[in-house]
Design an enzyme around this catalytic site. Structure first.
Site, mmCIF file in Angstrom:
data_model
loop_
_atom_site.group_PDB
_atom_site.id
_atom_site.type_symbol
_atom_site.label_atom_id
_atom_site.label_comp_id
_atom_site.label_asym_id
_atom_site.label_seq_id
_atom_site.Cartn_x
_atom_site.Cartn_y
_atom_site.Cartn_z
ATOM 1 N N HIS A 81 -38.195 57.732 120.346
ATOM 2 C CA HIS A 81 -37.234 57.741 121.380
ATOM 3 C C HIS A 81 -35.674 57.447 120.807
ATOM 4 C CE1 HIS A 81 -36.401 53.111 119.725
ATOM 5 N NE2 HIS A 81 -34.527 53.484 120.335
ATOM 6 N N ASP A 126 -43.980 56.304 119.349
ATOM 7 C CA ASP A 126 -42.812 55.821 119.371
ATOM 8 C C ASP A 126 -42.800 57.203 117.920
ATOM 9 O OD1 ASP A 126 -40.110 55.706 119.399
ATOM 10 O OD2 ASP A 126 -40.064 53.968 119.838
ATOM 11 N N GLN A 213 -30.378 46.508 118.373
ATOM 12 C CA GLN A 213 -30.730 47.568 119.063
ATOM 13 C C GLN A 213 -29.366 48.205 117.872
ATOM 14 O OE1 GLN A 213 -30.926 46.064 121.262
ATOM 15 N NE2 GLN A 213 -32.661 46.894 121.618
ATOM 16 N N GLY A 214 -30.171 49.971 117.652
ATOM 17 C CA GLY A 214 -29.353 50.451 116.465
ATOM 18 C C GLY A 214 -29.938 50.257 115.075
ATOM 19 N N ASP A 215 -31.131 49.442 115.125
ATOM 20 C CA ASP A 215 -32.511 49.404 114.044
ATOM 21 C C ASP A 215 -33.480 50.049 114.412
ATOM 22 O OD1 ASP A 215 -30.835 47.089 112.305
ATOM 23 O OD2 ASP A 215 -31.428 46.217 114.032
ATOM 24 N N SER A 216 -33.497 50.575 115.728
ATOM 25 C CA SER A 216 -34.598 51.602 116.118
ATOM 26 C C SER A 216 -34.945 52.621 115.132
ATOM 27 C CB SER A 216 -34.315 52.046 117.270
ATOM 28 O OG SER A 216 -34.510 51.433 118.366
HETATM 29 N N1 ARG Z 1 -34.564 50.161 120.913
HETATM 30 C C1 ARG Z 1 -34.038 49.490 119.980
HETATM 31 C C2 ARG Z 1 -32.871 50.251 119.551
HETATM 32 O O1 ARG Z 1 -33.141 51.621 119.670
HETATM 33 C C3 ARG Z 1 -34.913 49.234 119.103
HETATM 34 C C4 ARG Z 1 -34.780 47.193 119.680
HETATM 35 C C5 ARG Z 1 -35.751 46.391 118.484
HETATM 36 N N2 ARG Z 1 -35.713 44.518 119.363
HETATM 37 C C6 ARG Z 1 -35.931 43.692 118.439
HETATM 38 N N3 ARG Z 1 -35.897 42.929 119.557
HETATM 39 N N4 ARG Z 1 -36.766 44.166 117.520
HETATM 40 O O2 ARG Z 1 -32.595 50.213 118.333
#
Ligand code: ARG
Length: 269
Positions: A81, A126, A213-216
């Site tokens: 993603h 993913d 967000q941003g750790d993905s």
């Molecule tokens: N989708 C998020 C990203 O793009 C990562 C989210 C992780 N969330 C969590 N609650 N662990 O950075």
């Protein structure tokens, strides 16, 4: 917006707050917080503290606002993603070799090619590979090839938000989260979870520690029996961040290990 729309579709009944909170979209903005003195671990962020220089040398920051890990010195394993598709691509910059993204010793390298997991449609699968124009000379992270180590306590790390809606970080943060079994995770997420392809982790009763967000795309990892770091997960999604009862959801690396290995061997270069 593709993944975001997909997510809206599969979470229709859940309500707007959840839709925004569980978005798979990577973060875009980077805002550096004021430098903090080391030696005083902060428990603000998703329960994180600062990683030491060289502690997780395989960690890379990607320019679209994601994390990743060096699978080889010139191939980064990240989340599907975080990328737009497969093919030649010079639009991504990977930064490695430093916990401080503004460190003059940080190495930046451009991508040459991207491979998004075949069949990726926003649910499961993913993972993605990014081929770099030249190697980043740092130790790589082995991936789990079976489920032996899909349990216990896991290490997470990233430059993502320090809380829901929080700023991206200049310094790499780390935390430890316990494994959450599929049945328990399904109680939190129902059919949004793809148990064979995803592995959950988090402090279920208290919350307070999580990726965000941003750790993905960054790795979730632990030590193997020989004491070497082993990647078991890829940061994927969650409802909000660090909420009690809502664990983080990670791509189950062991499920895709053979595919990842084959795809990496097939990258150009
Ligand atoms: N989708 C998020 C990203 O793009 C990562 C989210 C992780 N969330 C969590 N609650 N662990 O950075």
């Amino acid at each position: 917006m593709r993944t975001y729309l997909k997510h809206i579709k599969r979470a229709t009944a859940a309500g707007a707050v959840i839709l925004a909170a569980a978005s798979l979209q990577p973060a875009s903005a980077f805002a550096a917080p004021a430098p903090q003195p080391t030696g005083s671990p902060q428990t603000r962020v998703v329960g994180g503290t600062r990683a030491a220089q060289g502690e997780f040398p395989f960690m890379v920051r990607l320019s679209m606002g994601c994390g990743g890990a060096l699978y080889t010195k010139d191939v980064v394993l990240t989340a599907a993603h975080c990328v737009d598709g497969s093919g030649p691509n010079t639009s991504v910059t990977a930064t490695g070799g430093a916990v401080d993204l503004q460190d003059s010793k940080a190495v930046t390298v451009k991508s040459t090619e991207i491979l998004q997991a075949p069949g990726y449609n926003g649910k499961g699968k993913d993972w993605a590979l990014i081929k770099l124009a030249k190697p980043i000379d740092q130790p790589t992270l082995k991936i789990a090839e079976n489920d032996t180590f899909n349990n216990g306590d896991f290490q997470i790390a990233g430059w993502g938000a320090d809380k829901e809606g929080g700023a991206q970080q200049r310094y790499l943060l780390k935390a430890t989260v316990p494994f959450v079994d599929d049945a328990t995770c399904q109680q939190a997420y129902g059919s949004s979870l793809t148990p064979g392809e995803e592995i959950c982790a988090g402090k279920l009763t208290t919350g307070g520690v999580d990726t965000c967000q941003g750790d993905s795309g960054g790795p979730m990892f632990r030590k193997d029996d020989a004491g070497a770091w082993l990647q078991v997960g890829i940061v994927s999604w969650g409802e909000g961040c660090a909420r009690p009862g809502k664990p983080g959801v990670y791509t189950e690396v062991s499920t895709f290990a053979a595919d990842i290995k084959k795809a990496a061997a097939g990258l150009g270069g």
